[in-house]
Write a protein that holds these residues in place. Structure first.
Motif, PDB file in Angstrom:
ATOM      1  N   ASP A 151       0.915  -1.223   0.080  1.00  0.00           N
ATOM      2  CA  ASP A 151       0.064  -0.078  -0.127  1.00  0.00           C
ATOM      3  C   ASP A 151       0.851   1.307   0.256  1.00  0.00           C
ATOM      4  O   ASP A 151       0.432   2.215  -0.674  1.00  0.00           O
ATOM      5  CB  ASP A 151      -0.859   0.082   1.139  1.00  0.00           C
ATOM      6  N   CYS A 152       1.656   1.456   0.886  1.00  0.00           N
ATOM      7  CA  CYS A 152       2.797   2.587   0.910  1.00  0.00           C
ATOM      8  C   CYS A 152       4.074   2.423   0.933  1.00  0.00           C
ATOM      9  O   CYS A 152       4.586   1.649   1.924  1.00  0.00           O
ATOM     10  CB  CYS A 152       2.171   3.382   2.345  1.00  0.00           C
ATOM     11  N   ASN A 153       4.770   2.834   0.133  1.00  0.00           N
ATOM     12  CA  ASN A 153       6.166   2.675  -0.087  1.00  0.00           C
ATOM     13  C   ASN A 153       7.169   3.566   0.695  1.00  0.00           C
ATOM     14  O   ASN A 153       6.485   4.851   0.987  1.00  0.00           O
ATOM     15  CB  ASN A 153       6.513   2.772  -1.516  1.00  0.00           C
ATOM     16  N   ILE A 154       8.213   3.163   1.522  1.00  0.00           N
ATOM     17  CA  ILE A 154       8.980   4.179   1.786  1.00  0.00           C
ATOM     18  C   ILE A 154      10.337   3.865   1.035  1.00  0.00           C
ATOM     19  O   ILE A 154      11.092   2.700   1.126  1.00  0.00           O
ATOM     20  CB  ILE A 154       9.533   3.613   3.193  1.00  0.00           C
ATOM     21  N   GLU A 155      10.787   4.784  -0.044  1.00  0.00           N
ATOM     22  CA  GLU A 155      11.787   4.328  -0.762  1.00  0.00           C
ATOM     23  C   GLU A 155      13.166   4.518  -0.258  1.00  0.00           C
ATOM     24  O   GLU A 155      13.440   4.966   0.867  1.00  0.00           O
ATOM     25  CB  GLU A 155      11.570   5.350  -2.022  1.00  0.00           C
ATOM     26  N   GLY A 156      14.067   3.739  -0.530  1.00  0.00           N
ATOM     27  CA  GLY A 156      15.376   3.756  -0.109  1.00  0.00           C
ATOM     28  C   GLY A 156      15.936   2.664   0.928  1.00  0.00           C
ATOM     29  O   GLY A 156      16.859   2.688   1.300  1.00  0.00           O
ATOM     30  N   ILE A 157      14.740   1.942   1.105  1.00  0.00           N
ATOM     31  CA  ILE A 157      15.219   0.734   2.474  1.00  0.00           C
ATOM     32  C   ILE A 157      15.530  -0.443   1.696  1.00  0.00           C
ATOM     33  O   ILE A 157      15.711  -1.378   2.489  1.00  0.00           O
ATOM     34  CB  ILE A 157      13.985   0.909   3.401  1.00  0.00           C
ATOM     35  N   GLY A 158      15.110  -0.671   0.670  1.00  0.00           N
ATOM     36  CA  GLY A 158      15.401  -2.003   0.043  1.00  0.00           C
ATOM     37  C   GLY A 158      14.726  -2.991  -0.035  1.00  0.00           C
ATOM     38  O   GLY A 158      14.632  -4.208  -0.495  1.00  0.00           O
ATOM     39  N   ALA A 159      13.420  -2.696   0.426  1.00  0.00           N
ATOM     40  CA  ALA A 159      12.295  -3.804   0.730  1.00  0.00           C
ATOM     41  C   ALA A 159      11.432  -3.764  -0.616  1.00  0.00           C
ATOM     42  O   ALA A 159      11.224  -2.743  -1.077  1.00  0.00           O
ATOM     43  CB  ALA A 159      11.468  -3.543   1.940  1.00  0.00           C
ATOM     44  N   PRO A 160      10.919  -4.921  -1.017  1.00  0.00           N
ATOM     45  CA  PRO A 160      10.010  -4.966  -2.417  1.00  0.00           C
ATOM     46  C   PRO A 160       8.850  -4.147  -1.580  1.00  0.00           C
ATOM     47  O   PRO A 160       8.201  -4.308  -0.390  1.00  0.00           O
ATOM     48  CB  PRO A 160       9.842  -6.342  -2.210  1.00  0.00           C
ATOM     49  N   PHE A 161       8.113  -3.643  -2.653  1.00  0.00           N
ATOM     50  CA  PHE A 161       6.976  -2.936  -2.518  1.00  0.00           C
ATOM     51  C   PHE A 161       5.642  -3.292  -3.434  1.00  0.00           C
ATOM     52  O   PHE A 161       5.999  -3.539  -4.640  1.00  0.00           O
ATOM     53  CB  PHE A 161       6.968  -1.472  -2.817  1.00  0.00           C
ATOM     54  N   ILE A 162       4.467  -3.618  -2.783  1.00  0.00           N
ATOM     55  CA  ILE A 162       3.224  -4.057  -3.690  1.00  0.00           C
ATOM     56  C   ILE A 162       2.257  -2.824  -3.524  1.00  0.00           C
ATOM     57  O   ILE A 162       1.930  -2.553  -2.438  1.00  0.00           O
ATOM     58  CB  ILE A 162       2.817  -5.311  -3.388  1.00  0.00           C
ATOM     59  N   GLY A 163       1.797  -2.367  -4.654  1.00  0.00           N
ATOM     60  CA  GLY A 163       0.849  -1.484  -4.404  1.00  0.00           C
ATOM     61  C   GLY A 163      -0.025  -0.953  -5.627  1.00  0.00           C
ATOM     62  O   GLY A 163      -0.129  -1.898  -6.646  1.00  0.00           O
ATOM     63  N   SER A 164      -0.725   0.228  -5.493  1.00  0.00           N
ATOM     64  CA  SER A 164      -1.320   0.466  -6.860  1.00  0.00           C
ATOM     65  C   SER A 164      -0.837   1.409  -7.656  1.00  0.00           C
ATOM     66  O   SER A 164       0.160   2.380  -6.749  1.00  0.00           O
ATOM     67  CB  SER A 164      -2.928   1.220  -6.412  1.00  0.00           C
ATOM     68  N   ASN A 165      -1.069   1.606  -8.863  1.00  0.00           N
ATOM     69  CA  ASN A 165      -0.460   2.306  -9.975  1.00  0.00           C
ATOM     70  C   ASN A 165      -1.279   3.854  -9.900  1.00  0.00           C
ATOM     71  O   ASN A 165      -2.311   3.996 -10.753  1.00  0.00           O
ATOM     72  CB  ASN A 165      -0.365   1.799 -11.144  1.00  0.00           C
ATOM     73  N   ASN A 166      -0.898   4.737  -8.987  1.00  0.00           N
ATOM     74  CA  ASN A 166      -1.870   6.168  -8.896  1.00  0.00           C
ATOM     75  C   ASN A 166      -1.626   6.764 -10.258  1.00  0.00           C
ATOM     76  O   ASN A 166      -2.287   7.279 -10.545  1.00  0.00           O
ATOM     77  CB  ASN A 166      -1.055   6.745  -7.681  1.00  0.00           C
ATOM     78  N   PHE A 167      -0.449   6.602 -11.025  1.00  0.00           N
ATOM     79  CA  PHE A 167      -0.376   7.339 -12.144  1.00  0.00           C
ATOM     80  C   PHE A 167      -0.993   6.852 -13.311  1.00  0.00           C
ATOM     81  O   PHE A 167      -1.041   7.162 -14.353  1.00  0.00           O
ATOM     82  CB  PHE A 167       0.979   7.516 -12.304  1.00  0.00           C
ATOM     83  N   GLN A 168      -1.675   5.569 -13.194  1.00  0.00           N
ATOM     84  CA  GLN A 168      -2.652   5.203 -14.130  1.00  0.00           C
ATOM     85  C   GLN A 168      -3.962   5.234 -13.596  1.00  0.00           C
ATOM     86  O   GLN A 168      -5.005   5.585 -14.451  1.00  0.00           O
ATOM     87  CB  GLN A 168      -2.467   3.607 -14.188  1.00  0.00           C
ATOM     88  N   SER A 169      -4.247   5.021 -12.163  1.00  0.00           N
ATOM     89  CA  SER A 169      -5.779   5.123 -11.869  1.00  0.00           C
ATOM     90  C   SER A 169      -6.280   6.407 -11.895  1.00  0.00           C
ATOM     91  O   SER A 169      -7.530   6.876 -12.188  1.00  0.00           O
ATOM     92  CB  SER A 169      -5.660   4.706 -10.527  1.00  0.00           C
ATOM     93  N   VAL A 170      -5.455   7.694 -11.401  1.00  0.00           N
ATOM     94  CA  VAL A 170      -5.984   8.882 -11.153  1.00  0.00           C
ATOM     95  C   VAL A 170      -6.360   9.426 -12.684  1.00  0.00           C
ATOM     96  O   VAL A 170      -7.364  10.150 -12.798  1.00  0.00           O
ATOM     97  CB  VAL A 170      -4.916   9.751 -10.382  1.00  0.00           C
TER      98      VAL A 170
END
Length: 342
Positions: A151-170
């Motif tokens: 759901d919410c990413n914190i960039e730069g920590i190296g963990a995989p992120f799974i979420g929604s493509n806001n730049f497609q949906s909006v």
């Protein structure tokens, strides 16, 4: 014996034609799957001489079957629905999930991470607070415990992120609203996580692409009481003469639900067509969105796909895979849900 070399559980699952969670469930307890499925898996084991890394990983790390699921606000039905889907998939894979809520508090989130560490978890699925999170704390946690962010990413920590493509949906929602009526203004509050910023940026970009001036309305209020913030912001806007457009796109459905209540109190008819003075749309397809009055037009996130990919990615990490070869980011497109409000 086949000379084909099976490197991991994903490849073995594809070879034997059994779903990935079911294969994991078999290796945790062979008697937990149907005999026909068990026979198929065991025939494939003999053919490919495959043994999963999970045995060695569990022996070396002395892992439990515990999986932690952390959400920022479990009272929010959006996160409750995501957690429910993730829990079910963890159970199907033979693990024991425990869900924790940070209640919108940094101190609680940090405390939860410490508590989970003491449980010696096999892995953790974490939806962090975002802007309020302690990045260094989460980064250190992810270095010691297999962790997938969702759901919410914190960039730069190296963990995989799974979420929604806001730049497609909006932009998809903006396109629809512009085609069917007055171009929308964007109704938001102070961002609590990166999704809010991405949605605002996506709205602005979509409006400019269509040749319209972006109009952003930010209301006062912080924290996780989104409905109250949307309601208070709506009451204030109506008292001051209304919105800069007769179409309002809200940053999330919970804000939109508060705005619908404010519109009702002010006698503002919300809907599409003759006799209506305002259109309202949201984002997320909150579990209550279809029960508002009028029902809320929104962008639906793919709960099922996000949940499945989150668990699959975590299982990959638990079995000794790396964040890099599991795919550091997986974004799923949303789809437009047309209802009476717009």
């Amino acid at each position: 014996m086949s000379e084909d070399k099976i490197r991991n559980m994903e490849e073995f699952s594809a070879k034997c034609g059994v779903s990935r969670p079911t294969v994991s469930k078999y290796f945790n307890d062979p008697n937990s799957v149907r005999k026909s499925t068990r026979d198929r898996i065991e025939a494939a084991l003999e053919q490919f001489d495959f043994r999963p890394n999970v045995y060695a990983v569990n022996q070396n790390r002395r892992l439990t079957k515990n999986i932690g699921i952390v959400v920022p606000f479990v009272a929010d039905p959006f996160f409750a629905e995501l957690a429910r889907n993730i829990e079910r998939r963890c159970i199907d894979a033979g693990f024991s999930p425990s869900t924790f809520s940070a209640h919108g508090s940094l101190d609680y989130e940090n405390e939860i991470l410490d508590t989970i560490r003491s449980m010696r978890p096999a892995g953790v699925l974490l939806a962090p607070l975002g802007r309020a999170s302690d990045k260094k704390k989460i980064e250190a946690f992810c270095q010691n415990v297999p962790t997938v962010l969702f759901d919410c990413n914190i960039e730069g920590i190296g963990a995989p992120f799974i979420g929604s493509n806001n730049f497609q949906s909006v932009p998809l929602m903006v396109d629809y609203l512009c085609r069917t009526g007055e171009p929308p203004c964007f109704f938001e509050m102070a961002p609590v996580n990166p999704n809010a910023n991405k949605r605002r940026d996506a709205y602005r970009s979509a409006m400019e692409r269509l040749g319209h001036e972006p109009k952003i309305v930010r209301v006062d209020g912080q924290g996780w009481e989104f409905e109250n913030i949307g309601y208070a912001g709506g009451i204030r806007a109506f008292a001051e003469g209304g919105f800069p457009s007769r179409t309002v796109l809200c940053s999330n459905d919970r804000l939109a639900i508060g705005l619908l209540a404010a519109a009702y109190e002010n006698g503002v008819r919300v809907g599409l067509g003759e006799g209506y003075s305002l259109r309202v749309a949201g984002h997320d397809d909150h579990p209550f969105a279809r029960f508002t009055c009028p029902s809320l037009t929104t962008m639906a996130q793919d709960y099922k796909a996000i949940s499945e990919r989150s668990v699959e990615t975590l299982l990959h990490l638990i079995e000794g895979g790396s964040a890099d070869d599991s795919g550091c980011e997986s974004l799923f497109d949303g789809h437009l849900v047309l209802r009476a409000s717009a």
